[in-house]
Design an enzyme around this catalytic site. Structure first.
Site, PDB file in Angstrom:
ATOM      1  CD  GLU A 115      52.076 -46.057  21.815  1.00 24.36           C
ATOM      2  OE1 GLU A 115      52.655 -46.135  22.919  1.00 24.36           O
ATOM      3  OE2 GLU A 115      51.004 -45.460  21.657  1.00 24.36           O
TER       4      GLU A 115
ATOM      5  CG  ASP B 286      52.579 -39.230  24.850  1.00 28.30           C
ATOM      6  OD1 ASP B 286      52.745 -37.993  24.824  1.00 28.30           O
ATOM      7  OD2 ASP B 286      51.650 -39.796  24.237  1.00 28.30           O
TER       8      ASP B 286
ATOM      9  CB  SER C 205      45.899 -56.608  32.915  1.00 33.31           C
ATOM     10  OG  SER C 205      45.048 -55.484  33.061  1.00 33.31           O
TER      11      SER C 205
ATOM     12  N   GLY D 154      43.552 -39.729  26.723  1.00 34.01           N
ATOM     13  CA  GLY D 154      44.609 -38.883  26.168  1.00 34.01           C
ATOM     14  C   GLY D 154      45.633 -38.473  27.213  1.00 34.01           C
ATOM     15  CG  LEU D 155      44.981 -37.809  30.837  1.00 32.93           C
ATOM     16  CD1 LEU D 155      44.288 -37.879  32.192  1.00 32.93           C
ATOM     17  CD2 LEU D 155      45.558 -36.403  30.624  1.00 32.93           C
TER      18      LEU D 155
ATOM     19  CD  GLU E  37      49.050 -31.518  22.619  1.00 28.77           C
ATOM     20  OE1 GLU E  37      49.862 -32.466  22.664  1.00 28.77           O
ATOM     21  OE2 GLU E  37      48.614 -30.958  23.637  1.00 28.77           O
TER      22      GLU E  37
ATOM     23  CB  SER F 252      46.758 -45.249  30.061  1.00 23.71           C
ATOM     24  OG  SER F 252      46.162 -45.464  28.803  1.00 23.71           O
ATOM     25  CB  SER F 253      49.656 -46.564  25.623  1.00 26.24           C
ATOM     26  OG  SER F 253      49.701 -45.258  25.103  1.00 26.24           O
TER      27      SER F 253
HETATM   28  C1  GAF Z   1      49.776 -38.302  21.119  1.00 25.12           C
HETATM   29  C2  GAF Z   1      51.118 -38.860  20.666  1.00 25.12           C
HETATM   30  F1  GAF Z   1      51.347 -40.075  21.275  1.00 25.12           F
HETATM   31  C3  GAF Z   1      52.260 -37.898  20.987  1.00 25.12           C
HETATM   32  O1  GAF Z   1      53.473 -38.399  20.469  1.00 25.12           O
HETATM   33  C4  GAF Z   1      51.964 -36.505  20.421  1.00 25.12           C
HETATM   34  O2  GAF Z   1      52.122 -36.475  19.021  1.00 25.12           O
HETATM   35  C5  GAF Z   1      50.551 -36.047  20.811  1.00 25.12           C
HETATM   36  O3  GAF Z   1      49.560 -37.023  20.495  1.00 25.12           O
HETATM   37  C6  GAF Z   1      50.168 -34.758  20.146  1.00 25.12           C
HETATM   38  O4  GAF Z   1      50.980 -33.721  20.600  1.00 25.12           O
HETATM   39  O5  GAF Z   1      49.767 -38.189  22.524  1.00 25.12           O
END
Ligand code: GAF
Length: 392
Positions: A159, A171, A67, A123-124, A33, A126-127
């Site tokens: 983004e 992501d 949407s 925090g999953l 992370e 969606s974007s």
């Molecule tokens: C968010 C960010 F979009 C990812 O790129 C990453 O940095 C994460 O936070 C943390 O690990 O999801």
């Protein structure tokens, strides 16, 4: 939720034509992370929740995007794309069109019907799911070959530069490259990756604290700046380094004195987290699930104390989870300040885990958590509606 054939019918009802369907998943990060923007290692998996898109070419250069989640339709010209507003959902699909065109991929106009099932603001990712699904569809409809590494990079660019969030590549990359039953070890510098098989009798259980701290994006950028400052300072004594990825814990300890104490602890998290990712991958390969618990526990502790991106609800959720039977490991996942925890739970213990964690978390916080049991899933793909896959 809808089935793909219902999505097809919704598109027809709105736009009067047939369409092609695409989907791209959200993700959960098992470990690694805040390492992606430090050119380090991550170990995410694509999840069973996707963003679904039905789309068809138009004869002009217009994008018309509906949407289902926001019950809103927007129109834009590919010749003059700009964000419709701060935090507007359409920034993501329009940003991807903008980034693809900037990269020289001439697009045709298209009609879109979008239905997202990745929980928003949890925090999953969606974007990333909407970016990748729309990017995949636009390339496909415009007759371009799909290079998944390039698509992930262009979605990240959308983004960073169009939406205005300085996220790393994790992501978008896993939404493009996920594989059923596997996590993905990604080297965020070279973008080389390896699929890591997950144990068959273990479920990925995601617990949503239902808390979204508004501080999130400002703090995210502050952490990035602190890491950059760490690298700038360390280069005075370690001129060969380019990112925290190049620093060892021994080097960091040795040069502690030239760093501001807060910057030191931020760097310590990143450097140690990279090591934990590699150890977790080795544990998965050895099928040594017992080694995962301490790694996830230490990752959470480091995110809480050194990197300071946890919050009391995430800490509580982890504390309750690790006291349950059949839990191999638990920690916060994603950017932090709210959102979800990832829990590796033995198959046979999942139902009891869900019941106990829900009840205890609710009794201590007054919040009803959502708990999602998922397995690692495939990355972005076109969907054959004949298969009648479920959207739910
Ligand atoms: C968010 C960010 F979009 C990812 O790129 C990453 O940095 C994460 O936070 C943390 O690990 O999801």
């Amino acid at each position: 939720m809808k089935t793909p054939s219902q999505l097809f019918e919704s598109f027809r009802a709105r736009f009067g034509t047939a369409s092609t369907s695409y989907r791209a998943p959200g993700r959960v990060n098992l470990i690694g992370e805040h390492t992606d923007y430090n050119e380090g290692y991550v170990l995410p998996a694509a999840i069973g929740f996707c963003c679904w898109v039905a789309a068809a070419r138009r004869g002009d250069r217009k994008l018309v995007i509906h949407s289902e989640n926001f019950k809103e339709t927007i129109e834009a010209s590919l010749d003059s794309l700009s964000p419709p507003g701060k935090k507007h959902w359409a920034n993501y699909p329009l940003g991807v069109a903008w980034a693809l065109e900037k990269a020289g991929k001439r697009l045709s106009g298209a009609n879109f019907f979008i239905a997202g099932e990745v929980p928003l603001g949890a925090g999953l990712s969606s974007s990333a799911a909407i970016e990748v699904a729309v990017g995949f569809a636009l390339l496909n409809l415009s007759g371009h070959k799909i290079d998944r590494v390039e698509l992930a990079k262009l979605c990240q660019r959308a983004e960073n530069e169009f939406v205005g969030a300085r996220c790393g590549i994790m992501d978008q990359f896993v939404s493009c490259h996920g594989r059923a039953g596997h996590a993905l070890l990604l080297d965020c510098r070279s973008l080389e990756f390896e699929l890591v098989k997950l144990p068959a009798a273990v479920q990925l259980v995601i617990c949503n604290t239902m808390v979204k701290h508004e501080l999130g994006s400002g703090e995210y950028n502050a952490r990035r700046a602190e890491c950059e400052e760490g690298v700038r300072r360390l280069r005075a004594v370690l001129p060969q380094i380019r990112a925290l990825r190049d620093v060892t814990l021994a080097q960091l300890e040795k040069h502690r004195g030239i760093l501001d104490p807060k910057v030191f602890t931020r760097c310590r998290h990143v450097v140690a987290e990279n090591e934990r990712v590699m150890k977790a991958v080795e544990a998965f390969k050895r099928e040594d699930v017992g080694a995962l618990g301490p790694l996830l526990r230490e990752s959470h502790r480091s995110l809480r104390d050194d990197y300071q991106v946890s919050c009391k609800e995430l800490d509580l959720m982890v504390q309750i989870a690790v006291a349950q039977r059949g839990v191999l490991g638990a920690r916060m996942t994603g950017g932090g300040f709210g959102g979800c925890t990832i829990n590796l739970v033995e198959d046979a213990a999942v139902d009891e885990f869900k019941r106990n964690v829900s009840a205890r978390y609710a009794s201590k916080t007054g919040l009803s958590p959502e708990i999602y049991v998922t397995s690692a899933s495939e990355g972005a793909q076109a969907v054959d509606i004949g298969q009648n896959n479920s959207l739910g």
